[in-house]
Design an enzyme around this catalytic site. Structure first.
Site, mmCIF file in Angstrom:
data_model
loop_
_atom_site.group_PDB
_atom_site.id
_atom_site.type_symbol
_atom_site.label_atom_id
_atom_site.label_comp_id
_atom_site.label_asym_id
_atom_site.label_seq_id
_atom_site.Cartn_x
_atom_site.Cartn_y
_atom_site.Cartn_z
ATOM 1 N N CYS A 1 32.236 12.565 48.413
ATOM 2 C CA CYS A 1 31.264 13.371 47.723
ATOM 3 C C CYS A 1 30.081 13.087 47.732
ATOM 4 O O CYS A 1 29.167 13.631 46.864
ATOM 5 C CB CYS A 1 31.885 14.055 46.281
ATOM 6 S SG CYS A 1 31.901 12.657 45.147
ATOM 7 N N ASP B 1 26.540 5.742 44.898
ATOM 8 C CA ASP B 1 26.820 4.528 44.223
ATOM 9 C C ASP B 1 27.421 3.418 44.666
ATOM 10 O O ASP B 1 27.016 2.091 44.770
ATOM 11 C CB ASP B 1 27.455 4.835 42.793
ATOM 12 C CG ASP B 1 26.601 5.530 41.790
ATOM 13 O OD1 ASP B 1 25.223 5.000 41.739
ATOM 14 O OD2 ASP B 1 26.929 6.265 40.847
ATOM 15 N N HIS C 1 15.140 12.027 45.210
ATOM 16 C CA HIS C 1 15.619 13.131 44.117
ATOM 17 C C HIS C 1 14.824 14.428 44.841
ATOM 18 O O HIS C 1 15.721 15.447 45.130
ATOM 19 C CB HIS C 1 14.843 13.168 42.829
ATOM 20 C CG HIS C 1 14.791 14.229 41.985
ATOM 21 N ND1 HIS C 1 15.903 14.504 41.348
ATOM 22 C CD2 HIS C 1 13.997 15.287 41.935
ATOM 23 C CE1 HIS C 1 15.715 15.513 40.823
ATOM 24 N NE2 HIS C 1 14.554 16.210 41.013
ATOM 25 N N GLU D 1 33.565 4.013 43.325
ATOM 26 C CA GLU D 1 32.145 3.804 43.853
ATOM 27 C C GLU D 1 31.591 2.298 43.407
ATOM 28 O O GLU D 1 30.441 1.996 43.179
ATOM 29 C CB GLU D 1 31.272 4.750 43.094
ATOM 30 C CG GLU D 1 31.656 5.207 41.680
ATOM 31 C CD GLU D 1 30.857 6.436 41.153
ATOM 32 O OE1 GLU D 1 30.064 6.915 41.925
ATOM 33 O OE2 GLU D 1 31.219 7.018 39.968
#
Lengths: 93, 600
Positions: free
Chosen positions: B513, B466, B200, B442
């Site tokens: 992405c 993912d 994060h 994903e």
């Protein structure tokens, strides 16, 4: 050598209960007396001179408590502390 | 001779993971005392007395400080003195004070350790309180204890809002909750004990354009608050108390980097086309309209991923159709004529929203999240679809569905869309009849049936974060396995390659992405595989565009062919790194371990 031991019942009247400011006032006032001061709620007994212990007793508005003092100035202590609680710590609303 | 002299001898270099590029020089600031390791030392007998005095001194200094604050309160704030009084009482409260002294003496441990144990006990008592207001008074205790910790470490712990000049945030880890409260203008860099390039803090730092080094393991126990640090987000180096020569070197590097940034930003509004004419669209991933100026500034050819979770995660009630519509319309209008790809709600798993909950799950990442959650909560889904459709007339919009694992989900989505479109036509509500519909690739099964799925949709977008996590079966937020998160695993490269081939065969475009798309080192691979679009954090765009312009598609395809046959990620990395440095020598000084090469 027998010390006085006195106990009175009180009800918390201020809306936010015994939060930091009232607990702080209670503990400061209790510390002014030589007597040992206990604050009692149901089965829990805490040291009335410790702000943290008073806080962790978690007394919201309407809590029924007992103030017990034992020592040479026990009666003065219970009277003063009872008066403080019953004044709503000056924040009744 | 003096303290300053001693400082000069303290220079220590730490190596972590460069998570966000750039170089920062500034003072260390601990964001949250509770999040870093408390020094733990066992004392010998003769050390106990001094340790007790050290603790008492810290408490009495804290008392003096609070008394000073109280004395200086202006009349209109005098009611606050009650708060300070309660803090004074807490400082000397026997549950903390006496208990700490007792622990130092009896267990022969240092003051910080003893204090932390005493506080843990008190916090435990507080946590059992049911009255929320009173329970939250533990914050007063935290404040007081933080002050003592600060004084014990020799530096008063501060609160960021009072910081005058920007600082380097040092923390064990930063939670999303910590980071939302941070004012970026006060931060020069982030430095953390744990984390990886995809954690994060790293993602946040990159999106804010703030240098960051993560995964330093024990930096919080080595650095003092207020000490000067050099943070090199390009190499992952952090220097504590740099000597003059070191400082001069990094200042030079900082200047070079800033010049390089300005240079590439200047050219980043141009399209990214390889030398042999293969064009790649380079777009920005955003969450909020606020990020559009940055996307435009950095030369985004559009928004390749609009994450729509924000309006759901920041509040108690669900957003209504009008609110969503307005938010999407504003972003679409601001980006026009460039396209915006809107991804439908991707919550669940690690991203939880208070209003949408189906109870706790044992394996949230494998549970009811993203499209699965939307199909299970059709009202929620339809409101968003309606808002996107209505906003679609304000520009060029593409709709993207996350976590598709098979064709059945697509049919269900189409049923929702068709119903809404039919209603809109009946009511005369305008929407883009030709809006492109895409899916995120994903889930490994989606890769394996990419040829089948490609016939059903208008485009693919590969979500590498993912895809890598599910393919390798590792949770990248779990520090025990995060090191296994390998974008260069040949299995991952083959999946991307296979997806692109299947899509192109069916005549549709493929975007990427995930974090991988914005990683400069991977650009030759992504170009070689033939991705049509890369979408990333806006700040990564200029460098990526520049690299694409320097690439040859054919040469990159040859490289990819070779990499796809390699046995492991280390082999891929070695070959890629050799290629990268040979082909882009001017990038050398930006990359890990090569800082000493600067002589410019």
């Amino acid at each position: 050598m027998s010390h006085n031991s006195l106990e009175v019942e009180v009800i918390i009247l201020n809306r936010l209960g015994l939060h930091a400011r009232p607990a702080s006032r209670f503990a400061s006032l209790a510390s002014e007396f030589e007597s040992d001061v206990r604050l009692i709620k149901d089965d829990a007994v805490v040291d009335g001179k410790s702000i943290l212990e008073v806080l962790t007793l978690a007394c919201p508005m309407g809590s029924r408590l007992k103030v017990r003092a034992s020592g040479p100035d026990a009666s003065a202590a219970v009277l003063a502390l009872k008066a403080l609680i019953e004044s709503g710590f000056g924040e009744r609303d | 001779m003096t303290a300053a002299r001693q400082n000069n001898h303290r220079e220590i270099v730490f190596n972590g993971v460069g998570a966000s590029p750039g170089i920062a020089i500034g003072r260390a600031f601990f964001l949250d005392k509770y999040k870093f390791k408390i020094p733990q030392t066992v004392l010998s007998g003769h050390e106990i007395g001094p340790e007790i005095r050290r603790f008492k001194k810290a408490v009495s200094d804290a008392e003096n400080h609070i008394n000073m604050l109280m004395a200086g309160l202006p009349d209109e704030l005098s009611s606050h003195s009650e708060i300070f009084k309660s803090h004074l009482l807490m400082l000397k409260d026997r549950m903390i004070y006496n208990q700490t002294l007792k622990l130092i003496a009896e267990r022969k441990i240092n003051a910080e350790w003893a204090l932390s144990l005493a506080v843990e006990h008190a916090r435990g008592l507080f946590s059992k309180i049911t009255d929320q207001y009173i329970r939250e008074r533990v914050k007063d205790l935290d404040y007081v204890v933080e002050r003592i910790f600060g004084l014990l470490s020799g530096h008063a712990a501060g609160d960021l809002s009072k910081v005058r000049e920007p600082v380097i945030i040092v923390a064990h880890d930063l939670s999303p909750a910590d980071t939302v409260q941070i004012d970026p203008s006060k931060i020069l860099a982030f430095v953390t004990d744990i984390g990886s390039r995809t954690s994060h803090t790293a993602i946040l730092a990159r999106s804010l354009g703030i240098p960051a080094v993560v995964g330093l393991e024990n930096i919080t126990s080595e650095v003092f608050s207020g000490e000067v640090l050099v943070v090199d987000g390009l190499t992952g180096e952090v220097v504590i108390a740099p000597e003059d020569d070191t400082l001069a070197l990094y200042k030079k590097k900082q200047t070079c980097y800033i010049r390089y940034r300005q240079d590439i930003i200047y050219n980043s509004h141009l399209p990214a086309v390889t030398r042999d004419g293969f064009a790649v669209k380079v777009k920005a991933n955003i969450e909020l309209a606020d990020e559009i100026p940055s996307a435009r500034f950095h030369g985004a050819d559009g928004i390749g991923l609009l994450r729509t979770e924000y309006l759901y995660l920041t509040r108690k009630e669900l957003p209504g159709e009008e609110e969503l519509f307005t938010a999407y319309r504003d972003i679409i209008t601001a980006m026009a004529p460039n396209p915006v790809t809107i991804r439908t709600l991707d919550i669940g798993g690690d991203k939880l929203a208070a209003p949408v909950s189906f109870g706790e799950e044992l394996n949230p990442a494998l549970g009811l999240r993203a499209i699965r959650l939307c199909l299970k909560a059709p009202d929620l889904f339809d409101v968003q679809l309606r808002a996107i459709l209505r906003a679609s007339v304000y520009g060029r919009v593409k709709m993207l569905f996350p976590l598709i694992s098979g064709r059945q989900e697509l049919f269900e989505i189409r049923r929702h869309l068709d119903e809404i479109r039919e209603k809109f036509r009946g009511l005369g509500i305008p929407f883009d009849e030709h809006m492109m519909i895409g899916i995120m690739i994903e889930v490994p099964t989606a890769v394996m049936i990419a040829d089948i799925l490609a016939k059903e949709v208008d485009f693919f977008s590969i979500g590498t974060n993912d895809l890598i996590q599910y393919s390798l079966a590792i949770d990248r937020a779990n520090e025990h396995v995060a090191h296994m998160y390998e974008p260069l695993h040949p299995g991952i490269l083959r999946m991307i390659h296979y997806t692109v081939e299947a899509a192109h065969k069916a005549g549709i475009e493929v975007a990427m992405c995930g974090e991988m798309a914005g990683e400069p080192m991977y650009i030759p691979i992504l170009v070689g595989i033939g991705l049509d679009e890369l979408s990333m954090n806006a700040i990564a765009i200029p460098r990526v565009k520049r690299l694409i312009c320097l690439c040859d598609k054919d040469e990159c395809s040859v490289l990819v062919k070779r990499l796809l046959e390699m046995p492991g990620p280390q082999d891929v990395m070695a070959a890629l790194s050799a290629f990268f440095h040979e082909r882009f020598p001017e990038e050398r000084w930006l990359d890990p371990g090569l800082c000493q090469d600067i002589n410019a």
